[in-house]
Design an enzyme around this catalytic site. Sequence first.
Site, PDB file in Angstrom:
ATOM      1  N   ASN A   1       0.968  -1.348   0.157  1.00  0.00           N
ATOM      2  CA  ASN A   1       0.098  -0.100   0.130  1.00  0.00           C
ATOM      3  C   ASN A   1       0.907   1.201   0.060  1.00  0.00           C
ATOM      4  OD1 ASN A   1       0.582  -0.468   2.726  1.00  0.00           O
ATOM      5  ND2 ASN A   1      -1.136   0.514   3.520  1.00  0.00           N
TER       6      ASN A   1
ATOM      7  N   GLU B   1       4.046  -4.670  12.348  1.00  0.00           N
ATOM      8  CA  GLU B   1       3.247  -3.241  12.188  1.00  0.00           C
ATOM      9  C   GLU B   1       2.223  -3.672  11.359  1.00  0.00           C
ATOM     10  OE1 GLU B   1       3.963  -0.490  13.446  1.00  0.00           O
ATOM     11  OE2 GLU B   1       6.192  -0.734  13.940  1.00  0.00           O
TER      12      GLU B   1
ATOM     13  N   CYS C   1      -2.939   1.873   6.427  1.00  0.00           N
ATOM     14  CA  CYS C   1      -3.361   1.028   7.825  1.00  0.00           C
ATOM     15  C   CYS C   1      -4.016   1.822   8.642  1.00  0.00           C
ATOM     16  CB  CYS C   1      -1.777   0.589   8.230  1.00  0.00           C
ATOM     17  SG  CYS C   1      -0.507   1.778   8.409  1.00  0.00           S
TER      18      CYS C   1
HETATM   19  P1  NAD Z   1       0.025  -9.172   3.497  1.00  0.00           P
HETATM   20  O1  NAD Z   1       0.047  -9.869   4.946  1.00  0.00           O
HETATM   21  O2  NAD Z   1      -0.746 -10.000   2.466  1.00  0.00           O
HETATM   22  O3  NAD Z   1       1.603  -9.219   2.890  1.00  0.00           O
HETATM   23  C1  NAD Z   1       2.532  -8.467   3.444  1.00  0.00           C
HETATM   24  C2  NAD Z   1       3.820  -9.305   2.929  1.00  0.00           C
HETATM   25  O4  NAD Z   1       4.081 -10.510   3.566  1.00  0.00           O
HETATM   26  C3  NAD Z   1       4.139  -9.411   1.328  1.00  0.00           C
HETATM   27  O5  NAD Z   1       5.519  -8.994   1.117  1.00  0.00           O
HETATM   28  C4  NAD Z   1       3.827 -10.591   1.412  1.00  0.00           C
HETATM   29  O6  NAD Z   1       4.393 -11.409   0.220  1.00  0.00           O
HETATM   30  C5  NAD Z   1       4.533 -11.397   2.658  1.00  0.00           C
HETATM   31  N1  NAD Z   1       3.755 -12.661   3.190  1.00  0.00           N
HETATM   32  C6  NAD Z   1       2.873 -13.263   2.800  1.00  0.00           C
HETATM   33  N2  NAD Z   1       2.697 -14.400   3.522  1.00  0.00           N
HETATM   34  C7  NAD Z   1       3.872 -14.687   4.211  1.00  0.00           C
HETATM   35  C8  NAD Z   1       4.436 -15.704   4.794  1.00  0.00           C
HETATM   36  N3  NAD Z   1       3.652 -16.783   5.243  1.00  0.00           N
HETATM   37  N4  NAD Z   1       5.517 -15.699   5.401  1.00  0.00           N
HETATM   38  C9  NAD Z   1       6.435 -14.435   5.293  1.00  0.00           C
HETATM   39  N5  NAD Z   1       6.016 -13.319   4.583  1.00  0.00           N
HETATM   40  C10 NAD Z   1       4.798 -13.618   3.885  1.00  0.00           C
HETATM   41  O7  NAD Z   1      -0.291  -7.748   3.571  1.00  0.00           O
HETATM   42  P2  NAD Z   1      -0.611  -6.765   2.240  1.00  0.00           P
HETATM   43  O8  NAD Z   1      -2.073  -6.860   1.823  1.00  0.00           O
HETATM   44  O9  NAD Z   1       0.557  -6.543   1.469  1.00  0.00           O
HETATM   45  O10 NAD Z   1      -0.725  -5.248   3.027  1.00  0.00           O
HETATM   46  C11 NAD Z   1      -1.862  -4.566   3.532  1.00  0.00           C
HETATM   47  C12 NAD Z   1      -1.852  -5.153   4.997  1.00  0.00           C
HETATM   48  O11 NAD Z   1      -0.758  -4.141   5.577  1.00  0.00           O
HETATM   49  C13 NAD Z   1      -3.180  -4.491   5.741  1.00  0.00           C
HETATM   50  O12 NAD Z   1      -3.705  -4.992   6.897  1.00  0.00           O
HETATM   51  C14 NAD Z   1      -2.517  -3.232   6.200  1.00  0.00           C
HETATM   52  O13 NAD Z   1      -3.178  -2.655   7.578  1.00  0.00           O
HETATM   53  C15 NAD Z   1      -1.351  -3.635   6.694  1.00  0.00           C
HETATM   54  N6  NAD Z   1      -0.233  -2.354   6.962  1.00  0.00           N
HETATM   55  C16 NAD Z   1       0.023  -2.234   8.443  1.00  0.00           C
HETATM   56  C17 NAD Z   1       0.945  -1.047   8.415  1.00  0.00           C
HETATM   57  C18 NAD Z   1       1.641  -0.482   9.711  1.00  0.00           C
HETATM   58  O14 NAD Z   1       2.451   0.203   9.824  1.00  0.00           O
HETATM   59  N7  NAD Z   1       0.908  -0.966  11.041  1.00  0.00           N
HETATM   60  C19 NAD Z   1       1.401  -0.005   7.372  1.00  0.00           C
HETATM   61  C20 NAD Z   1       0.633  -0.535   6.046  1.00  0.00           C
HETATM   62  C21 NAD Z   1       0.240  -1.603   5.774  1.00  0.00           C
END
Ligand code: NAD
Length: 513
Positions: free
Chosen positions: A144, A240, A274
């Site tokens: 995002n 996060e 987020c």
């Molecule tokens: P996601 O959890 O689907 O993926 C995030 C990352 O994790 C990707 O690079 C993905 O390839 C990797 N991944 C997936 N499965 C994995 C596994 N089993 N082991 C290791 N890595 C793995 O999240 P998304 O859809 O890319 O992002 C959106 C989410 O992120 C929303 O929930 C949003 O709220 C959150 N977010 C949080 C913050 C914060 O600072 N708290 C900031 C931005 C986004």
Amino acid sequence: MVSTQSTTGPRIESHNPATGEVIGSVPVMDEAEVRERVQRARKAQEGWVALDHRERARQLLRVQDWLAANARTIAERLSAETGKPRFDSLLHEVTASCELIKTLSREAPKVLAPTRVSSGLLLTKKAWKVYEPHGVIGVISPWNFPLTLAMSPTVTALYAGNAVVLKPSEVTPLVGDIVAEAFTAAEVHPDVVQVLSGDGSTGAALVHAGVDKIAFTGSTRTGKKIMAAAAETLTPVVMELGGKDPMVVCADADIENAAAGAVWAGFANSGQICMSIERVYVPEAVHDRFVDAVVERTEALRQGVDSDEHPVDVGAMIAPTQAAIVEAHIADARDKGAEVLTGGVRRSDLGGDFFAPTVLTGCTHDMDIVNEETFGPVLPIVKVRDEDEAVRLANDSRYGLTASVWTANRAKGERIARELKAGSVLINDHITVYAITELPFGGIKESGFGRVHGVEGLLEFARPKSVVLERLPQVNRLLWFPYPKAGFDVAARATGFLYRTNPVDKVKALLGL
Ligand code: NAD
């Protein structure tokens, strides 16, 4: 060159969600390749940590300089991969990354400097703490804010003397090229930052590849999986995660301003932040006025593909799968009695994965749209009796990333800010806490733990080591074997004298009375 390329295996295509156009592809790196990258980073870290803080800052400031010099084209590249307006890409990604590097260059040498502490009773000793890097940090980032959320943990870890292996999201894999180009242009040692490409399997391989800490930004669901995997090797993690940010509107708030704030913080980046506003609580006394103002402003938003000729406020959603979650939440809310006042539909007429900014009223806490992270351009409004009920409902969530309160009364705003259960609270604003890079940012509850930014963010990537020097070695012998005959009595009197809190009791203890 910082390398991102692999020659074998399956590939992932990257699309422009605003146009559907394929804009590139990257390989899915396998476990063997990930391990090899971690080993290379580990070797390079020895040289990186040997540099003093000033030299590390000099090199990282060159990254900042490259980002600033290429701000326009980087923003365009980011918008092409995410479908967001270039203004969002520029401010929230390029500018934000530059600002963090600037802050860290100033703060890191101070925060990470060795610090002398009191040696307490042990007067002949000198005591101090030093900060050491963990070694190799595995950074796993989401789509995002693909640049900011890759850069933020990466540069912070580097300032603390770590090497980094970064796995960007498979949804925005081309951002890996931007990161690699930035460090190459800055002439940082090529292996200090390794950029991987791949999907969840590559991320999972990174967790198992022997890194010393994981900095994960992404969904709560994936965060739990990573934490379970990291537990096998007791690898520490920073989490996060997702949010369901509440906005509490007080009856005395400037309603026009609160409505404008809700529309911006609810729909910026198509609500895929987020810390987007995902729930709005409004007392009945001002509910209708607030709703009217929100709907009017929402209907005035410009949506589409951003260009100089046709600048837009709201871009595309990242993928049809994300729009499907929004649709499901809206359908569930409608079934349970919510009303869609504007939006509620995909805008396929705009040519890509667009979803119309949507305002819902009549929302209640039995609806998914109030409980689950929607991550889309939707503002669900909950009518409440008063501010107390608003705060109680705002806290009734498994998430706790950020929250906001809107009021003309500053004392009330500060009181409600204390009452709201979240990692950050804003008064008469939302989201911008992330731009103040000296403030720690992170969540509570299922929004995660650990912090980025601020002193706390730097210390996530540094291990404190305590060092003690005995300046008069022979003094030790008074306390070592053999224990003196009267040792017990003397120690008991001294303990009473030092730690009784009343002066008369102190003297009595010393005299053994
Ligand atoms: P996601 O959890 O689907 O993926 C995030 C990352 O994790 C990707 O690079 C993905 O390839 C990797 N991944 C997936 N499965 C994995 C596994 N089993 N082991 C290791 N890595 C793995 O999240 P998304 O859809 O890319 O992002 C959106 C989410 O992120 C929303 O929930 C949003 O709220 C959150 N977010 C949080 C913050 C914060 O600072 N708290 C900031 C931005 C986004």
